[in-house]
Design a protein around this motif. Structure first.
Motif, PDB file in Angstrom:
ATOM      1  N   TYR A 177     -15.292 -21.064 -26.983  1.00 41.28           N
ATOM      2  CA  TYR A 177     -16.039 -22.307 -26.825  1.00 41.28           C
ATOM      3  C   TYR A 177     -16.649 -22.798 -28.142  1.00 41.28           C
ATOM      4  N   GLY A 178     -16.226 -22.190 -29.248  1.00 42.99           N
ATOM      5  CA  GLY A 178     -16.691 -22.655 -30.554  1.00 42.99           C
ATOM      6  C   GLY A 178     -18.176 -22.496 -30.770  1.00 42.99           C
ATOM      7  N   ILE A 179     -18.728 -21.373 -30.275  1.00 39.90           N
ATOM      8  CA  ILE A 179     -20.164 -21.128 -30.389  1.00 39.90           C
ATOM      9  C   ILE A 179     -20.429 -20.185 -31.559  1.00 39.90           C
ATOM     10  N   ALA A 180     -21.208 -20.648 -32.504  1.00 45.50           N
ATOM     11  CA  ALA A 180     -21.588 -19.815 -33.639  1.00 45.50           C
ATOM     12  C   ALA A 180     -22.631 -18.793 -33.193  1.00 45.50           C
ATOM     13  N   VAL A 181     -22.620 -17.628 -33.823  1.00 46.91           N
ATOM     14  CA  VAL A 181     -23.600 -16.599 -33.486  1.00 46.91           C
ATOM     15  C   VAL A 181     -24.991 -17.104 -33.865  1.00 46.91           C
ATOM     16  N   PRO A 182     -25.910 -17.233 -32.904  1.00 46.37           N
ATOM     17  CA  PRO A 182     -27.232 -17.790 -33.204  1.00 46.37           C
ATOM     18  C   PRO A 182     -28.097 -16.838 -34.022  1.00 46.37           C
ATOM     19  N   THR A 183     -28.798 -17.377 -34.979  1.00 52.80           N
ATOM     20  CA  THR A 183     -29.720 -16.579 -35.787  1.00 52.80           C
ATOM     21  C   THR A 183     -31.177 -16.893 -35.468  1.00 52.80           C
ATOM     22  N   THR A 184     -31.412 -18.015 -34.784  1.00 54.08           N
ATOM     23  CA  THR A 184     -32.761 -18.386 -34.358  1.00 54.08           C
ATOM     24  C   THR A 184     -32.746 -18.634 -32.854  1.00 54.08           C
ATOM     25  N   TRP A 185     -33.927 -18.648 -32.260  1.00 51.43           N
ATOM     26  CA  TRP A 185     -34.014 -18.906 -30.824  1.00 51.43           C
ATOM     27  C   TRP A 185     -33.658 -20.354 -30.492  1.00 51.43           C
ATOM     28  N   ASP A 186     -33.916 -21.276 -31.391  1.00 49.55           N
ATOM     29  CA  ASP A 186     -33.467 -22.649 -31.173  1.00 49.55           C
ATOM     30  C   ASP A 186     -31.944 -22.703 -31.079  1.00 49.55           C
ATOM     31  N   GLU A 187     -31.284 -21.973 -31.963  1.00 48.66           N
ATOM     32  CA  GLU A 187     -29.817 -21.929 -31.928  1.00 48.66           C
ATOM     33  C   GLU A 187     -29.319 -21.227 -30.666  1.00 48.66           C
ATOM     34  N   TYR A 188     -30.054 -20.238 -30.202  1.00 50.94           N
ATOM     35  CA  TYR A 188     -29.666 -19.523 -28.986  1.00 50.94           C
ATOM     36  C   TYR A 188     -29.726 -20.454 -27.776  1.00 50.94           C
ATOM     37  N   VAL A 189     -30.792 -21.238 -27.683  1.00 49.52           N
ATOM     38  CA  VAL A 189     -30.919 -22.187 -26.578  1.00 49.52           C
ATOM     39  C   VAL A 189     -29.806 -23.235 -26.659  1.00 49.52           C
ATOM     40  N   ALA A 190     -29.519 -23.712 -27.867  1.00 47.88           N
ATOM     41  CA  ALA A 190     -28.441 -24.695 -28.049  1.00 47.88           C
ATOM     42  C   ALA A 190     -27.096 -24.097 -27.628  1.00 47.88           C
ATOM     43  N   ALA A 191     -26.884 -22.823 -27.941  1.00 47.47           N
ATOM     44  CA  ALA A 191     -25.653 -22.150 -27.535  1.00 47.47           C
ATOM     45  C   ALA A 191     -25.578 -22.045 -26.011  1.00 47.47           C
ATOM     46  N   ALA A 192     -26.710 -21.766 -25.380  1.00 49.76           N
ATOM     47  CA  ALA A 192     -26.756 -21.682 -23.915  1.00 49.76           C
ATOM     48  C   ALA A 192     -26.384 -23.017 -23.288  1.00 49.76           C
ATOM     49  N   GLU A 193     -26.902 -24.096 -23.844  1.00 48.80           N
ATOM     50  CA  GLU A 193     -26.604 -25.437 -23.331  1.00 48.80           C
ATOM     51  C   GLU A 193     -25.123 -25.769 -23.503  1.00 48.80           C
ATOM     52  N   LYS A 194     -24.583 -25.461 -24.661  1.00 46.51           N
ATOM     53  CA  LYS A 194     -23.183 -25.770 -24.955  1.00 46.51           C
ATOM     54  C   LYS A 194     -22.243 -24.986 -24.044  1.00 46.51           C
ATOM     55  N   LEU A 195     -22.521 -23.697 -23.871  1.00 47.27           N
ATOM     56  CA  LEU A 195     -21.658 -22.858 -23.053  1.00 47.27           C
ATOM     57  C   LEU A 195     -21.673 -23.299 -21.591  1.00 47.27           C
ATOM     58  N   HIS A 196     -22.856 -23.508 -21.036  1.00 48.70           N
ATOM     59  CA  HIS A 196     -22.960 -23.842 -19.610  1.00 48.70           C
ATOM     60  C   HIS A 196     -22.415 -25.239 -19.322  1.00 48.70           C
TER      61      HIS A 196
END
Length: 449
Positions: A177-196
């Motif tokens: 799904y083209g998700i970069a490994v998150p390094t911050t919690w903001d990036e983690y939340v953005a990854a969660a939104e993109k994946l779902h």
């Protein structure tokens, strides 16, 4: 891997039973705990005791315990160690506290998880090992585990394993799904939104409310909600770090971005294998669990540092424990000698590592044979490079409550409700705090908030 757990429902039931036994009369537990020869000794006393021999009893549930006992007895043939598996975590703690209250029946050496150490240490049920010279072993251990066995300037045990937190993620799903490994919690939340959004059957992680996870995440966020000095206890589950975690995690809960699949359930393991649960923020003992229980994930998973709030590396411990000598021991010097060998001798530490345990000792954490080992399950990644680095980045200053077992038992009825209702975690933390303050005061502590 002392942090392996039962299903959430079973765990809460055990916690509830153990909580009563552990906390009622906790402040006076020492009255029944000093039956043995628990006075201070010396390093020389240990050597003399090992040479003289004798018999001791050891309670543990670790996979390596039996092999370690056999190796110790082979080295010290005059010593007989009676190994007893008294049950996992709180099952054992209930039996231990009952023995303490009765004044007899406790083992010489006992395994205790870090979160439960304060309840036994601060009720004067364990031997302060400082007089045996164990305080000099400080540099042999990672900061987080060492701090977890020290209270009020006394050393009540030696660490065995550790659980510095890291991000375990399904690399194949992230890549798909083209998700970069998150390094911050903001990036983690953005990854969660993109994946779902891309696939509503997939979630960034699963969390239906777990007390150990919550406290570890508050720890990582810089919170220090529990402070104890003697019988004075302060509880502030709305301090800066607690709110930082809650406000961040609320974005996932209220947004419906995490799975509510119960941890350690069959469905949870299945989700880790089929990619519907795409990552876990969890302790460094997790690789062994994945390898043994999520075989479909082989070659798909990877490990990265835990995301942070500001990009600066910092983590917390999640799970793990050590061993202590009880005050009922009639031969505390011999018990201390066994304990020192158990958690500080190279032969014993090798046995522990081979059983899948993640070490707390700095020598093992810096050994190239351990650090640079490639994992077939993780696609050839040298995962211990990430995990050992995490062990040096654990935030200092954390402590648990002297009635943490009880605290965990009521978590589901307070903070846990926020998960089921997809509501504000801060309200759940406040409800948890209110019940803990009342309970602590009822048990004879002086609790402030």
């Amino acid at each position: 891997m002392t942090f392996m757990r039962k299903s959430t429902a079973a765990r809460r039931a055990v916690f509830a039973v153990a909580a009563t036994a552990l906390t009622v009369g906790a402040l006076t537990a020492c009255s029944g705990g000093n039956a043995g020869g628990a006075a201070g000794g010396s390093a020389d006393d240990i050597e003399k005791a090992l040479e003289a021999g004798g018999e001791i009893t050891y309670w543990s549930w670790t996979p390596s315990a039996e092999a370690q006992v056999k190796a110790f007895e082979a080295k010290y043939p005059k010593v007989k160690v009676n190994y007893v598996n008294a049950g996992t975590n709180t099952e054992e703690y209930t039996k231990l506290q009952n023995a303490i209250k009765a004044g007899s029946g406790a083992p010489d050496v006992v395994q205790i998880e870090y979160y439960a150490f304060p309840q036994f240490a601060l009720s004067d049920s364990l031997v302060d090992l400082s007089s045996y010279g164990f305080a000099d072993l400080k540099d042999d251990y990672a900061t987080g585990p060492w701090g977890s066995v020290n209270f009020d300037g006394k050393l009540y045990g030696l660490p065995q394993d550790s659980g510095p937190m890291a991000l375990f993620y399904n690399k194949s799903v992230f890549d798909q799904y083209g998700i970069a490994v998150p390094t911050t919690w903001d990036e983690y939340v953005a990854a969660a939104e993109k994946l779902h959004a891309a696939d509503p059957t997939k979630y960034i992680t699963a969390d239906n409310g777990d007390s150990g996870f919550t406290t570890s995440m508050i720890w990582q966020a810089g919170g220090t909600p529990f402070k104890t000095s003697g019988t004075d206890v302060t509880i502030d589950l709305q301090d800066e770090g607690s709110k930082k975690f809650a406000d961040n995690w609320n974005r996932l809960i209220e947004g419906g971005l995490i799975s509510n699949t119960p941890s350690w359930s069959d469905e949870w393991f299945k989700g880790l294998g089929d990619g519907s649960i795409a990552s876990l923020v969890i302790g460094a003992w997790m690789p062994g669990v994945l390898e043994s229980s999520v075989k479909d994930g082989s070659g798909k998973w990877a490990v990265a540092p835990i995301p942070t709030y500001d990009g600066k590396a910092v983590t917390a411990e999640n799970g793990g424990g050590g061993q202590a000598v009880t005050k009922q021991s009639k031969n505390p010097a011999l018990a201390a000698g066994f304990l020192k060998w158990l958690n500080n001798d190279d032969e014993s530490l090798k046995i522990f590592a081979e059983s899948g345990g993640f070490p707390s000792t700095t020598a093992q954490l810096s050994d190239p044979a351990f650090v640079d080992k490639k994992s077939d399950y993780f696609g050839g990644q040298q995962i211990n490079q990430v995990l050992t680095q995490a062990s040096s980045e654990v935030r200092e200053g954390w402590s648990y409550l002297p009635f943490q077992v009880y605290a965990n038992s009521i978590y589901g009825d307070t903070v846990g409700q926020a998960y089921s209702k997809k509501s504000d975690l801060n309200a759940g933390l406040t409800a948890w705090q209110d019940q803990l303050v009342q309970y602590g005061n009822d048990q004879g502590f002086s609790v402030n908030k």
